[in-house]
Scaffold this motif. Structure first.
Motif, PDB file in Angstrom:
ATOM      1  N   ASP A 156      -1.812   0.666  -5.520  1.00  0.00           N
ATOM      2  CA  ASP A 156      -2.354   1.912  -6.437  1.00  0.00           C
ATOM      3  C   ASP A 156      -1.101   2.612  -6.394  1.00  0.00           C
ATOM      4  O   ASP A 156       0.034   2.416  -5.812  1.00  0.00           O
ATOM      5  CB  ASP A 156      -3.354   2.570  -5.826  1.00  0.00           C
TER       6      ASP A 156
ATOM      7  N   SER B 221       0.749  -1.196  -0.152  1.00  0.00           N
ATOM      8  CA  SER B 221      -0.089  -0.082  -0.103  1.00  0.00           C
ATOM      9  C   SER B 221       0.982   1.252  -0.072  1.00  0.00           C
ATOM     10  O   SER B 221       1.866   1.201   0.492  1.00  0.00           O
ATOM     11  CB  SER B 221      -1.024   0.055   1.252  1.00  0.00           C
ATOM     12  N   GLY B 222       0.222   2.304  -0.385  1.00  0.00           N
ATOM     13  CA  GLY B 222       1.085   3.648  -0.278  1.00  0.00           C
ATOM     14  C   GLY B 222       0.754   4.562   0.805  1.00  0.00           C
ATOM     15  O   GLY B 222       0.023   3.961   1.746  1.00  0.00           O
ATOM     16  N   GLY B 223       0.586   5.780   0.655  1.00  0.00           N
ATOM     17  CA  GLY B 223       0.456   6.596   1.740  1.00  0.00           C
ATOM     18  C   GLY B 223       1.381   6.462   2.814  1.00  0.00           C
ATOM     19  O   GLY B 223       2.598   5.953   2.697  1.00  0.00           O
ATOM     20  N   SER B 224       1.241   6.946   4.166  1.00  0.00           N
ATOM     21  CA  SER B 224       2.226   7.111   5.340  1.00  0.00           C
ATOM     22  C   SER B 224       2.224   5.840   6.256  1.00  0.00           C
ATOM     23  O   SER B 224       3.286   5.529   6.827  1.00  0.00           O
ATOM     24  CB  SER B 224       2.052   8.343   5.966  1.00  0.00           C
ATOM     25  N   THR B 225       0.981   5.312   6.378  1.00  0.00           N
ATOM     26  CA  THR B 225       0.874   4.524   7.617  1.00  0.00           C
ATOM     27  C   THR B 225       1.826   3.114   7.312  1.00  0.00           C
ATOM     28  O   THR B 225       2.347   2.474   8.088  1.00  0.00           O
ATOM     29  CB  THR B 225      -0.710   3.747   7.703  1.00  0.00           C
ATOM     30  N   PRO B 226       2.229   2.648   6.038  1.00  0.00           N
ATOM     31  CA  PRO B 226       3.189   1.572   5.826  1.00  0.00           C
ATOM     32  C   PRO B 226       4.625   1.908   6.239  1.00  0.00           C
ATOM     33  O   PRO B 226       5.325   0.981   6.039  1.00  0.00           O
ATOM     34  CB  PRO B 226       2.932   1.235   4.371  1.00  0.00           C
TER      35      PRO B 226
ATOM     36  N   GLY C 106      -4.544   0.649   2.844  1.00  0.00           N
ATOM     37  CA  GLY C 106      -4.852   1.591   3.944  1.00  0.00           C
ATOM     38  C   GLY C 106      -6.178   2.290   4.019  1.00  0.00           C
ATOM     39  O   GLY C 106      -7.045   1.499   3.021  1.00  0.00           O
TER      40      GLY C 106
ATOM     41  N   ARG D 116      -4.297   8.609 -10.870  1.00  0.00           N
ATOM     42  CA  ARG D 116      -3.864   7.306 -10.098  1.00  0.00           C
ATOM     43  C   ARG D 116      -3.814   6.290 -11.192  1.00  0.00           C
ATOM     44  O   ARG D 116      -4.596   6.250 -12.278  1.00  0.00           O
ATOM     45  CB  ARG D 116      -4.695   6.968  -9.116  1.00  0.00           C
TER      46      ARG D 116
ATOM     47  N   GLY E  23      -8.369   5.720   3.861  1.00  0.00           N
ATOM     48  CA  GLY E  23      -8.436   7.204   4.023  1.00  0.00           C
ATOM     49  C   GLY E  23      -9.703   7.730   4.853  1.00  0.00           C
ATOM     50  O   GLY E  23     -10.670   7.083   5.061  1.00  0.00           O
TER      51      GLY E  23
ATOM     52  N   THR F  80      -9.925   3.239  -0.339  1.00  0.00           N
ATOM     53  CA  THR F  80      -8.694   2.349  -0.115  1.00  0.00           C
ATOM     54  C   THR F  80      -8.075   2.138  -1.379  1.00  0.00           C
ATOM     55  O   THR F  80      -8.928   2.497  -2.437  1.00  0.00           O
ATOM     56  CB  THR F  80      -9.163   1.144   0.435  1.00  0.00           C
ATOM     57  N   ALA F  81      -6.944   1.932  -1.591  1.00  0.00           N
ATOM     58  CA  ALA F  81      -6.070   1.988  -2.851  1.00  0.00           C
ATOM     59  C   ALA F  81      -6.566   3.191  -3.343  1.00  0.00           C
ATOM     60  O   ALA F  81      -6.394   4.390  -2.881  1.00  0.00           O
ATOM     61  CB  ALA F  81      -6.547   0.919  -3.512  1.00  0.00           C
TER      62      ALA F  81
ATOM     63  N   ARG G 296       0.168   6.751  -7.276  1.00  0.00           N
ATOM     64  CA  ARG G 296      -0.099   8.393  -8.065  1.00  0.00           C
ATOM     65  C   ARG G 296       0.739   8.426  -9.277  1.00  0.00           C
ATOM     66  O   ARG G 296       1.703   7.869  -9.478  1.00  0.00           O
ATOM     67  CB  ARG G 296       0.525   9.266  -6.890  1.00  0.00           C
TER      68      ARG G 296
ATOM     69  N   LYS H 193      -8.959   8.357  11.105  1.00  0.00           N
ATOM     70  CA  LYS H 193      -9.731   7.197  10.309  1.00  0.00           C
ATOM     71  C   LYS H 193     -10.941   6.678  11.138  1.00  0.00           C
ATOM     72  O   LYS H 193     -11.575   5.780  10.763  1.00  0.00           O
ATOM     73  CB  LYS H 193      -8.840   6.233  10.266  1.00  0.00           C
TER      74      LYS H 193
HETATM   75  C1  6PG Z   1      -2.365   6.186  -1.428  1.00  0.00           C
HETATM   76  C2  6PG Z   1      -2.667   4.976  -0.665  1.00  0.00           C
HETATM   77  C3  6PG Z   1      -3.943   5.154  -0.203  1.00  0.00           C
HETATM   78  C4  6PG Z   1      -3.617   5.153   1.305  1.00  0.00           C
HETATM   79  C5  6PG Z   1      -4.906   5.690   2.113  1.00  0.00           C
HETATM   80  C6  6PG Z   1      -4.199   5.763   3.612  1.00  0.00           C
HETATM   81  O1  6PG Z   1      -1.968   6.376  -2.856  1.00  0.00           O
HETATM   82  O2  6PG Z   1      -2.362   7.318  -0.812  1.00  0.00           O
HETATM   83  O3  6PG Z   1      -2.819   3.742  -1.513  1.00  0.00           O
HETATM   84  O4  6PG Z   1      -5.144   4.350  -0.403  1.00  0.00           O
HETATM   85  O5  6PG Z   1      -3.438   4.112   1.643  1.00  0.00           O
HETATM   86  O6  6PG Z   1      -4.964   7.119   1.761  1.00  0.00           O
HETATM   87  O7  6PG Z   1      -2.973   6.584   3.447  1.00  0.00           O
HETATM   88  P1  6PG Z   1      -2.433   7.022   5.017  1.00  0.00           P
HETATM   89  O8  6PG Z   1      -1.520   5.734   5.459  1.00  0.00           O
HETATM   90  O9  6PG Z   1      -1.445   8.076   4.517  1.00  0.00           O
HETATM   91  O10 6PG Z   1      -3.136   7.679   6.064  1.00  0.00           O
END
Ligand code: 6PG
Length: 239
Positions: free
Chosen positions: A67, A35-40, A134, A170, A136, A141-142, A69, A193
């Motif tokens: 997914d 997954s993307g974003g910051s949590t991972p 993740g 995306r 949002g 998600t994705a 960007r 969340k």
């Molecule tokens: C992305 C992710 C998106 C992400 C959620 C949670 O490209 O941003 O794939 O689906 O998992 O937005 O993001 P955070 O972990 O940053 O809260």
């Protein structure tokens, strides 16, 4: 339920190692979608360090992305860049085992190319061993966002998509591809969340409002790794 993100990240790293070991024992390889974003980021940092990095047979791991960007992997918004910086460039995974989504072609063409690559490696059934997702604050998600048709697409595995936040263009895996995975883990941390998680788990189904329900309520094997703050609005707290 975990006390905080640090504990959740440990749980997710353990889940990754466990799924990897099972997949390699059963099929000789481990195919995962990150997954993307910051949590991972914290999960990736644990997987890149002892003891976890020593438990993973990296040459047998194949990494895809749920997914992306639609920016080059040199861009700070790129999910691939985040994964490389926090994990993939730090472990002995063969370069050819990392499948980035970005391509120097229009997004729809890049999505079709990615789907082709997926099918070449996984075969027509295209079943991942593990998908990390993740959530949002809006329930996406994705890159399956509220109010967009993408969550309803059921005849493609990977498509171009439009985001409601951040980088607009995306590419995303679709619900049919995500849901057929052997294991899916949602990683959900933080008070922002809480309302989205309540809708995902407890609200009447409405994919246009809360696209993550299309996975959470219909996939074969879905687990939620959440912390106390993200679970604060739930009537029934997960164990
Ligand atoms: C992305 C992710 C998106 C992400 C959620 C949670 O490209 O941003 O794939 O689906 O998992 O937005 O993001 P955070 O972990 O940053 O809260």
């Amino acid at each position: 339920m975990f006390e905080d993100l640090d504990a959740l990240a440990q749980g997710a790293a353990e889940a990754f190692v466990h799924a990897c070991r099972n997949a390699i024992q059963a099929r000789g390889r481990f195919v995962v979608a990150l997954s993307g974003g910051s949590t991972p980021r914290k999960v990736n940092a644990l997987l890149a360090s002892p003891p976890y990095c020593d438990f993973v047979e990296w040459p047998l791991v194949h990494v895809f992305f749920g997914d992306e960007r639609f920016v080059p992997p040199s861009d700070n918004s790129s999910n691939e860049k985040m994964a490389r910086d926090t994990l993939l460039d730090l472990v002995p995974i063969p370069r050819e085992n990392i499948f980035g989504m970005y391509d120097e072609v229009p997004a729809e063409e890049a999505a079709a190319n990615y789907e082709k690559k997926l099918r070449e490696l996984l075969g027509e059934e295209a079943v991942f061993d593990l998908v990390f997702l993740g959530l949002g604050p809006d329930g996406h998600t994705a890159s399956l966002f509220p109010g967009r048709p993408t969550v309803h697409i059921d005849d493609r595995l990977v498509v171009a998509a439009e985001a409601n936040v951040g980088v607009g263009q995306r590419i995303t895996m679709t619900t049919p591809l995500i849901n057929r995975a052997r294991e899916i883990f949602f990683l959900v941390s933080g008070p922002d969340k809480a309302e989205a998680l309540r809708r995902v788990l407890e609200e009447e189904e409405d994919w246009d409002q809360t696209p993550a329900q299309a996975v959470a309520r219909h996939a074969g094997n879905v687990k939620f790794l959440v912390d106390e703050r993200s679970a604060s609005a739930l009537t029934h707290k997960p164990e």
